[in-house]
Design a protein around this motif. Structure first.
Motif, PDB file in Angstrom:
ATOM      1  N   ILE A  79     -19.914 -21.571 -56.586  1.00 17.84           N
ATOM      2  CA  ILE A  79     -20.293 -20.228 -56.135  1.00 17.84           C
ATOM      3  C   ILE A  79     -21.711 -20.224 -55.564  1.00 17.84           C
TER       4      ILE A  79
ATOM      5  N   ALA B 177     -18.571 -23.270 -49.865  1.00 17.61           N
ATOM      6  CA  ALA B 177     -19.036 -21.976 -50.406  1.00 17.61           C
ATOM      7  C   ALA B 177     -20.306 -21.536 -49.691  1.00 17.61           C
TER       8      ALA B 177
ATOM      9  N   LYS C  12      -8.820 -13.100 -56.227  1.00 21.19           N
ATOM     10  CA  LYS C  12     -10.180 -13.622 -56.428  1.00 21.19           C
ATOM     11  C   LYS C  12     -11.187 -12.466 -56.477  1.00 21.19           C
TER      12      LYS C  12
ATOM     13  N   ASP D  45     -17.176 -18.023 -53.035  1.00 20.19           N
ATOM     14  CA  ASP D  45     -16.639 -18.971 -54.010  1.00 20.19           C
ATOM     15  C   ASP D  45     -15.700 -19.907 -53.272  1.00 20.19           C
TER      16      ASP D  45
ATOM     17  N   SER E  47     -14.856 -24.508 -59.509  1.00 21.85           N
ATOM     18  CA  SER E  47     -15.306 -23.359 -58.724  1.00 21.85           C
ATOM     19  C   SER E  47     -16.783 -23.530 -58.397  1.00 21.85           C
TER      20      SER E  47
ATOM     21  N   SER F  25     -13.042 -22.855 -54.416  1.00 19.11           N
ATOM     22  CA  SER F  25     -12.506 -23.471 -55.623  1.00 19.11           C
ATOM     23  C   SER F  25     -11.200 -24.165 -55.334  1.00 19.11           C
TER      24      SER F  25
ATOM     25  N   ARG G  50     -13.719 -20.272 -62.557  1.00 18.22           N
ATOM     26  CA  ARG G  50     -14.493 -19.243 -61.862  1.00 18.22           C
ATOM     27  C   ARG G  50     -15.303 -18.418 -62.867  1.00 18.22           C
TER      28      ARG G  50
END
Length: 198
Positions: free
Chosen positions: A124, A51, A13, A70, A122, A72, A183
């Motif tokens: 963020i 997140a 990641k 992040d 995802s 996910s 992502r």
């Protein structure tokens, strides 16, 4: 140079995020590289809640840095959106990709291709400072294959088949995956927001 801490120790990641945000004049580091050893409990009911919680906890420890987090995972239609926020620990042990994939295949056993729809999501969160927080989300639709294909990526990548690419995430090159992944899509939105903010 402003420091950006990625609130993760997942090397895959971290590598992905560093590659996609390389154009910005930031020193981008992982938790390990920042010398932070903390395990934030991800008990939120959504990817975004998790997140934010991770980003905020790390930001409290390192206020001189920006923090990006992040969260996910994979949401499978036939399983009512599972594994969802439990993606990394679906089979009980956190980060055991083999066991997680095994459990997913077992639960979808006998389901035809058209009933194996899924999407990677995802969420963020980037905390720039006390007053500026950016939240973005990205997703990509695909299908869960009946067997693992490809050695690339991590997690559910070898099972996640993207029809328009005719490949699983596990079969895509790093570069190709970084152009279309959930992502990557979230980070593209983040890049736009950042350009308007900085």
């Amino acid at each position: 140079m402003k420091r950006l801490i990625i609130a993760s120790n997942n090397e895959h990641k971290v590598k992905e995020i560093k590659a996609i945000l390389a154009e910005f004049p930031f020193e981008i580091v992982s938790l390990k590289e920042a010398g932070i050893d903390i395990d934030v409990e991800e008990d939120g009911s959504t990817f975004m809640e998790n997140a934010y919680k991770k980003a905020y906890e790390i930001f409290r420890l390192a206020k001189d840095s920006m923090v990006l987090s992040d969260d996910s995972g994979l949401m499978v239609d036939a399983l009512g959106g599972e594994p969802g926020v439990y993606s990394a620990r679906f089979a009980g042990e956190h980060g055991n990709d083999a066991k997680n994939n095994e459990k997913l295949l077992e639960l979808l056993k006998g389901k035809p291709f058209e009933e194996r729809g899924a999407r990677f999501v995802s969420a963020i969160v980037l905390i720039l400072d006390e007053n500026r927080i950016i939240k973005v989300e990205g997703d990509i639709k695909g299908v869960v294959k009946e067997e693992l294909s490809g050695r690339g990526g991590f997690g559910y990548d070898p099972l996640f088949y993207v029809p328009k690419m005719n490949k699983t995430f596990g079969e895509l090159s790093e570069q190709d995956k970084n152009e279309i992944s959930h992502r990557a899509r979230a980070l593209q939105k983040l890049k736009e927001e950042l350009k308007n903010t900085l």
